[in-house]
Design a protein around this motif. Structure first.
Motif: not given
Length: 247
Positions: A162-163, A202-203, A205-206, A209
Motif C-alpha cells: 500500500s505505501d 486501497l481503502r 483508512e489505508t 495510514r
C-alpha cells in the motif's frame, strides 16, 4: 456530451498552433499546415464544470477530447453499484479512447475542477489521419501510451504494497505536472482521497495510514490536498524494483 458547455464566442475558437499544451497533445510533430488542418476538426472548445460529465458509460463515440485546462477522472460502476476509478487525466492528455473499439464509451469521464477540452470529431479525425501519416503516427503513439499505462497499473497493483502504491502515484503525478511546467515538489491534488484509494485498490483508512507513514519517513508532507514532496529520491527508492517506469 450532455453536461459540457461549449464556448460560443468566436474569439475563443481553438487554434492548435497557439495552444499552451501543443507539445503534449495530438499535434506533436505536425507541420504548420497539418496543424491548421487538424484545427478545422475542432469547431469550438467545451467547458466542463467541476463535478459534471464530459460523457457517460454507454454514450456513443462522437469525439475524442484533448484536455486543454483542468483535470478529469474516469470511472466505471461495479456490479454492486460502487465506483471504480480507472484513471486521472490532466492537460495535454486525451479522453474518449475507451470507445474506439466498440463505438460506445465504457466509462464515465467527470471533471475534477472547472475544465476545458478540445473535441475532435472522431470520424473526421480518422479520415484526416488516413491522409496525414504524421497524424496517424501521433494517434498510434497516444493509443500505445494508454496500453503501457494499463500495464504499469497492473504491475503496481500486483507487485506493490500500500505505501509503495501511494508513493508510485505521487511520483507519477509529480512527473506529469513537471512535464507541463509545474512544480514537481509542491502541487495540489484535485481528486479526493477516496478516489485515490479506488484507483489504487486501497481503502480510505489505508490511504490515510500511508500518508502518515510517508510523512514519518520524511518523504512527503500532505495536508488536505496540498502535497509537499520533501525527498523525491527517497520516494523513488521506495518503489525501486517494483515498477519499471511511472508514466
Amino acid at each position: 456530451m450532455p453536461d459540457a458547455q461549449p464556448f460560443h464566442a468566436q474569439h475563443l475558437k481553438t487554434a492548435c498552433s497557439n495552444c499552451s499544451v501543443l507539445e503534449l497533445c495530438l499535434p506533436l510533430g505536425l507541420t504548420g499546415p497539418e496543424i491548421e488542418r487538424l484545427d478545422t476538426l475542432i469547431v469550438q472548445r467545451a467547458k466542463v464544470r467541476k463535478g459534471t460529465a464530459l460523457y457517460r458509460a454507454g454514450d456513443p463515440l462522437r469525439s475524442l477530447y484533448a484536455v486543454r485546462i483542468g483535470s478529469f477522472k474516469t470511472s466505471v460502476l461495479s456490479v454492486d453499484g460502487r465506483e471504480q476509478v480507472t484513471g486521472f487525466q490532466i492537460s495535454g492528455e486525451m479522453l474518449g479512447l475507451d470507445a474506439i473499439s466498440t463505438d460506445v464509451h465504457a466509462c464515465d469521464a467527470v471533471a475534477l475542477e472547472d475544465s476545458e477540452v478540445c473535441p475532435i470529431h472522431f470520424a473526421h479525425l480518422e479520415k484526416v489521419a488516413g491522409e496525414l501519416p504524421s497524424l496517424q503516427h501521433n494517434l498510434n503513439r497516444i493509443l500505445s501510451r494508454e496500453i503501457v499505462r494499463d500495464h504499469d497499473m497492473l504491475m503496481m497493483l500486483g507487485n506493490m504494497n500500500s505505501d509503495e502504491r501511494l508513493a508510485g502515484f505521487l511520483v507519477n503525478m509529480a512527473q506529469r505536472l513537471s512535464t507541463r511546467g509545474y512544480s514537481s515538489s509542491h502541487f495540489v491534488l484535485k481528486m479526493r482521497r477516496e478516489e485515490i484509494g479506488s484507483y489504487l485498490g486501497l481503502r480510505l483508512e489505508t490511504i490515510c495510514r500511508g500518508i502518515a507513514h510517508l510523512r514519518d519517513q520524511g518523504l512527503v508532507e500532505i495536508k488536505g490536498r496540498d502535497v509537499n514532496i520533501q525527498d523525491m529520491d527517497g520516494l523513488r527508492q521506495l518503489i525501486a524494483g517494483c515498477h519499471r517506469s511511472l508514466r
